[in-house]
Write a protein that holds these residues in place. Structure first.
Motif, mmCIF file in Angstrom:
data_model
loop_
_atom_site.group_PDB
_atom_site.id
_atom_site.type_symbol
_atom_site.label_atom_id
_atom_site.label_comp_id
_atom_site.label_asym_id
_atom_site.label_seq_id
_atom_site.Cartn_x
_atom_site.Cartn_y
_atom_site.Cartn_z
ATOM 1 N N MET A 3 46.900 34.037 31.225
ATOM 2 C CA MET A 3 46.299 34.181 32.544
ATOM 3 C C MET A 3 46.452 35.624 33.010
ATOM 4 O O MET A 3 47.467 36.265 32.723
ATOM 5 C CB MET A 3 46.963 33.242 33.547
ATOM 6 C CG MET A 3 46.793 31.766 33.214
ATOM 7 S SD MET A 3 45.064 31.235 33.219
ATOM 8 C CE MET A 3 44.658 31.362 34.952
ATOM 9 N N GLY A 5 46.806 37.746 36.272
ATOM 10 C CA GLY A 5 47.104 37.561 37.685
ATOM 11 C C GLY A 5 46.880 38.785 38.542
ATOM 12 O O GLY A 5 46.643 38.674 39.744
ATOM 13 N N ARG A 6 46.957 39.980 37.918
ATOM 14 C CA ARG A 6 46.769 41.198 38.690
ATOM 15 C C ARG A 6 46.367 42.327 37.762
ATOM 16 O O ARG A 6 46.799 42.391 36.615
ATOM 17 C CB ARG A 6 48.043 41.575 39.451
ATOM 18 C CG ARG A 6 47.802 42.644 40.511
ATOM 19 C CD ARG A 6 48.880 42.650 41.566
ATOM 20 N NE ARG A 6 50.109 43.294 41.102
ATOM 21 C CZ ARG A 6 51.134 43.567 41.905
ATOM 22 N NH1 ARG A 6 51.086 43.227 43.174
ATOM 23 N NH2 ARG A 6 52.210 44.154 41.444
ATOM 24 N N HIS A 50 44.478 41.510 43.026
ATOM 25 C CA HIS A 50 44.924 40.171 42.655
ATOM 26 C C HIS A 50 43.733 39.488 41.983
ATOM 27 O O HIS A 50 42.597 39.626 42.445
ATOM 28 C CB HIS A 50 45.343 39.388 43.894
ATOM 29 C CG HIS A 50 46.528 39.979 44.587
ATOM 30 N ND1 HIS A 50 47.817 39.619 44.298
ATOM 31 C CD2 HIS A 50 46.605 40.925 45.549
ATOM 32 C CE1 HIS A 50 48.651 40.303 45.061
ATOM 33 N NE2 HIS A 50 47.936 41.104 45.827
ATOM 34 N N THR A 51 43.970 38.763 40.911
ATOM 35 C CA THR A 51 42.856 38.213 40.153
ATOM 36 C C THR A 51 43.007 36.709 39.917
ATOM 37 O O THR A 51 44.097 36.147 39.989
ATOM 38 C CB THR A 51 42.712 38.905 38.782
ATOM 39 O OG1 THR A 51 43.931 38.750 38.039
ATOM 40 C CG2 THR A 51 42.418 40.389 38.962
ATOM 41 N N HIS A 52 41.871 36.099 39.654
ATOM 42 C CA HIS A 52 41.825 34.684 39.287
ATOM 43 C C HIS A 52 40.910 34.563 38.082
ATOM 44 O O HIS A 52 39.762 35.017 38.119
ATOM 45 C CB HIS A 52 41.289 33.830 40.438
ATOM 46 C CG HIS A 52 41.108 32.389 40.076
ATOM 47 N ND1 HIS A 52 42.136 31.472 40.145
ATOM 48 C CD2 HIS A 52 40.021 31.708 39.611
ATOM 49 C CE1 HIS A 52 41.701 30.290 39.754
ATOM 50 N NE2 HIS A 52 40.418 30.400 39.424
ATOM 51 N N ALA A 54 38.805 32.240 35.636
ATOM 52 C CA ALA A 54 38.182 30.919 35.482
ATOM 53 C C ALA A 54 37.689 30.793 34.047
ATOM 54 O O ALA A 54 36.903 31.612 33.575
ATOM 55 C CB ALA A 54 37.021 30.757 36.464
ATOM 56 N N TYR A 63 37.799 37.073 38.712
ATOM 57 C CA TYR A 63 37.504 37.350 40.114
ATOM 58 C C TYR A 63 38.620 38.208 40.691
ATOM 59 O O TYR A 63 39.803 37.993 40.407
ATOM 60 C CB TYR A 63 37.374 36.043 40.904
ATOM 61 C CG TYR A 63 36.296 35.138 40.367
ATOM 62 C CD1 TYR A 63 34.984 35.258 40.798
ATOM 63 C CD2 TYR A 63 36.592 34.174 39.399
ATOM 64 C CE1 TYR A 63 33.983 34.449 40.291
ATOM 65 C CE2 TYR A 63 35.599 33.358 38.881
ATOM 66 C CZ TYR A 63 34.297 33.501 39.328
ATOM 67 O OH TYR A 63 33.299 32.695 38.804
ATOM 68 N N ARG A 71 42.896 35.631 47.796
ATOM 69 C CA ARG A 71 42.878 34.862 46.551
ATOM 70 C C ARG A 71 43.391 33.439 46.790
ATOM 71 O O ARG A 71 42.876 32.474 46.232
ATOM 72 C CB ARG A 71 43.719 35.546 45.474
ATOM 73 C CG ARG A 71 43.707 34.784 44.138
ATOM 74 C CD ARG A 71 44.564 35.450 43.090
ATOM 75 N NE ARG A 71 45.976 35.463 43.457
ATOM 76 C CZ ARG A 71 46.931 35.973 42.678
ATOM 77 N NH1 ARG A 71 46.619 36.526 41.510
ATOM 78 N NH2 ARG A 71 48.193 35.947 43.061
ATOM 79 N N GLN A 72 44.407 33.313 47.608
ATOM 80 C CA GLN A 72 44.969 32.003 47.921
ATOM 81 C C GLN A 72 43.921 31.104 48.563
ATOM 82 O O GLN A 72 43.789 29.918 48.217
ATOM 83 C CB GLN A 72 46.175 32.156 48.838
ATOM 84 C CG GLN A 72 46.920 30.852 49.114
ATOM 85 C CD GLN A 72 48.088 31.060 50.064
ATOM 86 O OE1 GLN A 72 48.235 32.125 50.663
ATOM 87 N NE2 GLN A 72 48.918 30.040 50.207
ATOM 88 N N ARG A 75 41.328 30.025 45.976
ATOM 89 C CA ARG A 75 41.814 28.935 45.136
ATOM 90 C C ARG A 75 41.810 27.609 45.880
ATOM 91 O O ARG A 75 41.578 26.556 45.270
ATOM 92 C CB ARG A 75 43.216 29.269 44.628
ATOM 93 C CG ARG A 75 43.216 30.349 43.553
ATOM 94 C CD ARG A 75 44.617 30.768 43.149
ATOM 95 N NE ARG A 75 44.587 31.582 41.932
ATOM 96 C CZ ARG A 75 45.645 32.207 41.422
ATOM 97 N NH1 ARG A 75 46.826 32.107 42.041
ATOM 98 N NH2 ARG A 75 45.539 32.912 40.302
ATOM 99 N N PRO A 85 33.349 28.575 42.265
ATOM 100 C CA PRO A 85 33.689 29.979 42.531
ATOM 101 C C PRO A 85 32.592 30.770 43.227
ATOM 102 O O PRO A 85 32.876 31.576 44.114
ATOM 103 C CB PRO A 85 33.975 30.530 41.128
ATOM 104 C CG PRO A 85 34.439 29.346 40.344
ATOM 105 C CD PRO A 85 33.612 28.208 40.852
#
Length: 206
Positions: A3, A5-6, A50-52, A54, A63, A71-72, A75, A85
């Protein structure tokens, strides 16, 4: 599964709603909300996002968000039935976080339906499914989640800000005719980001 995350690196390109960030010689393409994109410095500046990630069968989509609390909320939105998304980014682009929370807590269905892709049923689901999460929802700005280092350089205007702004609005889910109407009459001297911001503000105001 790995994953992401940043990311921290150099901003190479801004083509709303997409950006490219160079991290150690690797260019990461991310899709962002307009809130994040408008906060970014110009190309060549360092950014932290900060990233997400998918993961789909046909693609891995990344993203990016300037703030951890954005980001929170992203999600949380994609957990709502019928919100993916793309729609979540459209919601975050169409109104700021505080305005969205206020709409949910005040049952303001009308304001939510002004967002692209949000019909009455989706707006009602957003209110019902998100409301219970907000009493304990604390905006985490005070916890150091403003990780984006804003640069001092101005954003470089695209050769055709009007066309680029219209393309960005269409990418968010607005129909071409609606995007054109949102931009109609706005100051031709504005940058792409300025036009997008003004168009979204006009749409939100109704």
């Amino acid at each position: 599964m790995c994953m992401i995350g940043r990311l921290r690196g150099t901003l190479l390109e801004k083509q709303p709603p997409w950006i490219v960030v160079d991290v150690g010689g690797v260019g990461y393409e991310l899709e962002t909300s307009m809130t994040t994109l408008l906060a970014l410095p110009g190309p060549g500046e360092e950014v932290q996002l900060h990233t997400h990630l998918a993961v789909r069968e046909d693609a891995h989509l990344l993203y990016g968000f300037a703030r951890g609390d954005e980001r929170q909320l992203f999600r949380a939105l994609i957990k709502v039935n019928g919100v993916g998304p793309k729609l979540a980014l459209a919601i975050l682009s169409g109104m700021d976080q505080e305005a969205f929370i206020r709409c949910v807590m005040e049952d303001d269905i009308k304001a939510l339906t002004r967002l692209p892709g949000v019909g009455k049923k989706t707006a009602e689901r957003l209110v019902v499914e998100m409301r219970d999460r907000f009493p304990h929802w604390q905006l985490e700005q005070e916890n150091g989640l403003h990780a984006l280092e804003l640069g001092a350089s101005p954003t470089t205007a695209a050769p055709d800000p009007q066309a680029d702004a219209e393309s960005a609005l269409v990418a968010l889910g607005y129909k071409p005719t609606e995007a054109s109407r949102m931009l109609s009459g706005l100051d031709d001297g504005l940058s792409t980001e300025g036009l997008i911001k003004a168009a979204l503000a006009r749409k939100l105001a109704g």
